[in-house]
Design a protein around this motif. Structure first.
Motif, PDB file in Angstrom:
ATOM      1  N   ARG A  16     -15.698 -49.682  -8.110  1.00 60.30           N
ATOM      2  CA  ARG A  16     -16.326 -50.887  -7.562  1.00 60.30           C
ATOM      3  C   ARG A  16     -16.868 -51.777  -8.666  1.00 60.30           C
ATOM      4  O   ARG A  16     -16.756 -52.992  -8.597  1.00 60.30           O
ATOM      5  N   ARG A  17     -17.464 -51.178  -9.693  1.00 60.67           N
ATOM      6  CA  ARG A  17     -17.976 -51.984 -10.810  1.00 60.67           C
ATOM      7  C   ARG A  17     -16.826 -52.684 -11.533  1.00 60.67           C
ATOM      8  O   ARG A  17     -16.958 -53.828 -11.951  1.00 60.67           O
ATOM      9  N   VAL A  19     -21.606 -65.457  -5.694  1.00 53.77           N
ATOM     10  CA  VAL A  19     -20.846 -64.269  -6.118  1.00 53.77           C
ATOM     11  C   VAL A  19     -20.966 -64.089  -7.623  1.00 53.77           C
ATOM     12  O   VAL A  19     -21.197 -62.971  -8.108  1.00 53.77           O
ATOM     13  N   TYR A  20     -20.831 -65.173  -8.363  1.00 51.81           N
ATOM     14  CA  TYR A  20     -20.914 -65.084  -9.826  1.00 51.81           C
ATOM     15  C   TYR A  20     -22.297 -64.594 -10.253  1.00 51.81           C
ATOM     16  O   TYR A  20     -22.416 -63.700 -11.092  1.00 51.81           O
ATOM     17  N   SER A  21     -23.318 -65.150  -9.660  1.00 56.65           N
ATOM     18  CA  SER A  21     -24.690 -64.768 -10.010  1.00 56.65           C
ATOM     19  C   SER A  21     -24.983 -63.314  -9.658  1.00 56.65           C
ATOM     20  O   SER A  21     -25.507 -62.550 -10.481  1.00 56.65           O
ATOM     21  N   ARG A  22     -24.642 -62.916  -8.440  1.00 59.53           N
ATOM     22  CA  ARG A  22     -24.914 -61.538  -8.008  1.00 59.53           C
ATOM     23  C   ARG A  22     -24.080 -60.535  -8.800  1.00 59.53           C
ATOM     24  O   ARG A  22     -24.566 -59.472  -9.162  1.00 59.53           O
ATOM     25  N   SER A  30     -30.261 -56.012 -11.276  1.00 56.75           N
ATOM     26  CA  SER A  30     -30.358 -55.846  -9.835  1.00 56.75           C
ATOM     27  C   SER A  30     -30.645 -54.393  -9.522  1.00 56.75           C
ATOM     28  O   SER A  30     -30.185 -53.486 -10.213  1.00 56.75           O
ATOM     29  N   SER A  31     -31.421 -54.184  -8.460  1.00 52.83           N
ATOM     30  CA  SER A  31     -31.646 -52.803  -8.034  1.00 52.83           C
ATOM     31  C   SER A  31     -30.369 -52.224  -7.427  1.00 52.83           C
ATOM     32  O   SER A  31     -30.213 -51.016  -7.323  1.00 52.83           O
ATOM     33  N   MET A  32     -29.449 -53.100  -7.060  1.00 53.91           N
ATOM     34  CA  MET A  32     -28.164 -52.661  -6.532  1.00 53.91           C
ATOM     35  C   MET A  32     -27.201 -52.519  -7.712  1.00 53.91           C
ATOM     36  O   MET A  32     -26.682 -53.498  -8.234  1.00 53.91           O
ATOM     37  N   VAL A  33     -26.999 -51.307  -8.180  1.00 54.92           N
ATOM     38  CA  VAL A  33     -26.108 -51.071  -9.318  1.00 54.92           C
ATOM     39  C   VAL A  33     -24.662 -50.908  -8.868  1.00 54.92           C
ATOM     40  O   VAL A  33     -23.763 -50.789  -9.680  1.00 54.92           O
ATOM     41  N   ASP A  34     -24.475 -50.914  -7.585  1.00 56.23           N
ATOM     42  CA  ASP A  34     -23.151 -50.782  -6.997  1.00 56.23           C
ATOM     43  C   ASP A  34     -23.150 -51.675  -5.765  1.00 56.23           C
ATOM     44  O   ASP A  34     -24.189 -51.903  -5.151  1.00 56.23           O
ATOM     45  N   ALA A  35     -22.022 -52.191  -5.394  1.00 56.40           N
ATOM     46  CA  ALA A  35     -21.912 -53.000  -4.187  1.00 56.40           C
ATOM     47  C   ALA A  35     -21.012 -52.277  -3.191  1.00 56.40           C
ATOM     48  O   ALA A  35     -19.997 -51.713  -3.581  1.00 56.40           O
ATOM     49  N   PRO A  36     -21.395 -52.298  -1.934  1.00 57.75           N
ATOM     50  CA  PRO A  36     -20.538 -51.677  -0.919  1.00 57.75           C
ATOM     51  C   PRO A  36     -19.166 -52.357  -0.887  1.00 57.75           C
ATOM     52  O   PRO A  36     -19.036 -53.551  -1.187  1.00 57.75           O
TER      53      PRO A  36
END
Length: 118
Positions: free
Chosen positions: A9-10, A73-76, A85-91
């Motif tokens: 995912r990364r 999208v680019y920023s996130r 980000s506390s989200m180190v992975d995105a679903p």
């Protein structure tokens, strides 16, 4: 070597971020028609606005919305990749949504990816 789901995912997030950067270069080239190509990518967020200059008048509002989404999208994606980000992975569902946005952006700027890309 097998890549785990989180790493995959990364990589996908990185690919989407890179595709946005490449789309901004293509938009810049098409709108500004510079004598020399860009040697590096900077101000991606600002250059995304050039996409609006590539659509017919009746599609401007849709393009403005797409540019806003692409900036998000680019920023996130940058936040995730740089650990801000506390989200180190995105679903997977978020990555799929982001991919749809990037694909729409690429169609407008004329930078479609080959069917066999990641």
């Amino acid at each position: 070597m097998k890549i785990d789901v989180a790493s995959r995912r990364r990589i996908e997030i990185f690919e989407l971020r890179l595709r946005i950067e490449l789309a901004t270069v293509k938009a810049y080239d098409r709108v500004c028609q510079p004598e020399s190509p860009l040697l590096y990518i900077n101000d991606v967020s600002g250059r995304l606005s050039l996409v609006i200059g590539l659509v017919p008048h009746e599609e401007i509002m849709e393009a403005v919305g797409l540019v806003r989404l692409a900036k998000h999208v680019y920023s996130r994606s940058s936040d995730i990749l740089h650990g801000r980000s506390s989200m180190v992975d995105a679903p997977g569902v978020i990555i799929d949504e982001w991919r749809t946005i990037v694909e729409r952006l690429e169609i407008i700027v004329g930078a479609q990816q080959p069917a066999d890309s990641v």
